[in-house]
Design an enzyme around this catalytic site. Structure first.
Site, PDB file in Angstrom:
ATOM      1  N   HIS A   1      26.264 -17.409 -24.425  1.00 49.95           N
ATOM      2  CA  HIS A   1      25.740 -18.567 -25.147  1.00 49.95           C
ATOM      3  C   HIS A   1      26.689 -19.735 -24.935  1.00 49.95           C
ATOM      4  O   HIS A   1      27.744 -19.600 -24.309  1.00 49.95           O
ATOM      5  CB  HIS A   1      25.573 -18.253 -26.630  1.00 49.95           C
ATOM      6  CG  HIS A   1      24.336 -17.460 -26.936  1.00 49.95           C
ATOM      7  ND1 HIS A   1      23.077 -17.979 -26.784  1.00 49.95           N
ATOM      8  CD2 HIS A   1      24.174 -16.177 -27.361  1.00 49.95           C
ATOM      9  CE1 HIS A   1      22.179 -17.057 -27.115  1.00 49.95           C
ATOM     10  NE2 HIS A   1      22.817 -15.959 -27.466  1.00 49.95           N
TER      11      HIS A   1
ATOM     12  N   ASP B   1      25.178 -26.155 -23.548  1.00 50.36           N
ATOM     13  CA  ASP B   1      23.720 -26.007 -23.507  1.00 50.36           C
ATOM     14  C   ASP B   1      23.025 -27.268 -23.021  1.00 50.36           C
ATOM     15  O   ASP B   1      22.227 -27.236 -22.077  1.00 50.36           O
ATOM     16  CB  ASP B   1      23.184 -25.656 -24.897  1.00 50.36           C
ATOM     17  CG  ASP B   1      23.263 -24.168 -25.206  1.00 50.36           C
ATOM     18  OD1 ASP B   1      23.663 -23.401 -24.315  1.00 50.36           O
ATOM     19  OD2 ASP B   1      22.930 -23.778 -26.338  1.00 50.36           O
TER      20      ASP B   1
END
Length: 386
Positions: A126, A156
């Protein structure tokens, strides 16, 4: 007459994924691309809420006939965007080699965490993991504390979704000269590292000579920090240059000849305490009034509730409201001749546009009905409220 947007006429097939991929697709849609989001039947849709301006086609890619449907779309599309782990598209018989054989002009954008190769390429991760592996996370955090990730924005959305959109645009531009598509290998580790180029390029300048959290730009300097106000709000201070620092001191009611030198690092901790004590004596509104119109580089830390009421943002129309009264930032940057005109419609349901999209791509009603009957595709048209 409505002015065409910059990406008008560009056809994008986006395979539904987590936030970075949908963000990339939304950027393209905001600037005029026709984005088809390919959803898995039975799913709830884009949980990251980044489906603005897109249409949804639900198809089961794990079935060979479902993969064949996607190949038909990609044969006529300009861009396909996927954010699966490396190897997944190959297993589905949807690799770049296969799709570009049928459509040599196709831009095949691959957005992943660690890249399409390398020892970490197929493991899960992540934002915080990508940020950590990029080296950038080691530079973020307060003195004496563990590093901390600034939400999930850097890897991200910055290093991932936005870098991927940039890669797609460069590939589209290059195609105007060569007539050929190419593969865009965008990944969040390298994208974040690239965002941090300034950190790398300034290693030998002394800018980062102190431990984390004790340097000029990472929270160590009293003139580059945030301070709590009397009413629990915060003010942000960025008075780096001497002339701006002088204005900061003036606003705080201090005199420079009675204080240590601005760049006396050993005095920074004590100066931060002094500044904090002063900021705590007035409200955020009072400090805004004191510093309004000056070059002291002091601004309020606006909450999401406050930001849409900010006069500057109102002047520029920096935030928009959709049909469901949800507020979001207007697409950036602004283009003078072909500005973005983001859709104000609600996000699509999964499979809402399945039939109309397939018809546009040459499927007959009989073929569509058969695919639907065999549960290869899913169609979920909204019901009218009576």
């Amino acid at each position: 007459m409505r002015v065409p947007m910059a990406l008008q006429g560009v056809s994008v097939v986006e395979l539904a994924g987590l936030a970075p991929g949908p963000f990339c697709g939304m950027v393209l849609a905001d600037f005029g691309a026709q984005v088809v989001r390919v959803d898995r039947p039975g799913t709830r849709g884009d949980l990251s809420r980044m489906a603005r301006g897109k249409r949804s086609l639900a198809v089961d890619l794990k079935q060979p006939r479902g993969a064949a449907v996607l190949r038909s779309l990609c044969a006529r599309a300009d861009v396909v965007l996927e954010s699966f782990r490396p190897g997944v598209m190959e297993k589905l018989q949807l690799s770049p080699e296969i799709l570009q054989r049928e459509n040599p002009k196709l831009i095949y954008a691959r957005l992943s965490g660690f890249g399409q190769s390398g020892r970490f390429s197929r493991v899960a991760g992540h934002d915080i993991n990508y940020l950590a592996l990029s080296g950038v996370l080691s530079r973020i955090g307060r003195s004496g504390e563990a590093p901390y990730a600034p939400l999930n924005l850097l890897a991200d959305f910055g290093g991932g979704g936005l870098m991927c959109a940039l890669g797609i645009l460069m590939a589209l531009f290059e195609r105007t000269r060569s007539g050929k598509g190419q593969v865009v290998d965008a990944n969040m580790v390298e994208g974040t590292a690239y965002l941090g180029s300034f950190l790398w390029k300034t290693q030998q300048t002394g800018l980062w000579g102190q431990p984390r959290g004790q340097n000029m730009l990472d929270g160590g300097a009293p003139f580059y920090a945030t301070y709590r106000t009397a009413d629990g709000g915060f003010m942000a201070v960025g008075a780096l240059e001497p002339q701006f620092y002088e204005l900061l001191l003036r606003g705080l009611g201090l005199k420079s000849d009675e204080l240590p030198s601005q760049m006396s690092i050993t005095d920074w901790p004590e100066m931060k305490k002094k500044f904090a004590d002063i900021f705590a004596k007035k409200t955020k509104a009072e400090w805004c009034q004191i510093f309004d119109g000056t070059d002291a580089c002091v601004t309020p830390v606006l909450t999401f509730e406050e930001v849409t009421h900010c006069g500057h943002h109102k002047d520029r129309g920096s935030f928009i409201i959709d049909s469901e009264q949800s507020v979001s930032p207007r697409p950036a940057p602004q283009l003078s001749n072909t500005p973005a005109v983001p859709s104000s419609k609600r996000d699509p349901f999964v499979g809402e546009h399945t039939e109309e999209i397939l018809k546009e791509f040459g499927f007959s009603q009989e073929e569509i009905s058969q695919l639907k009957s065999d549960k290869i595709i899913e169609s979920n048209k909204p019901r009218a409220n009576l």
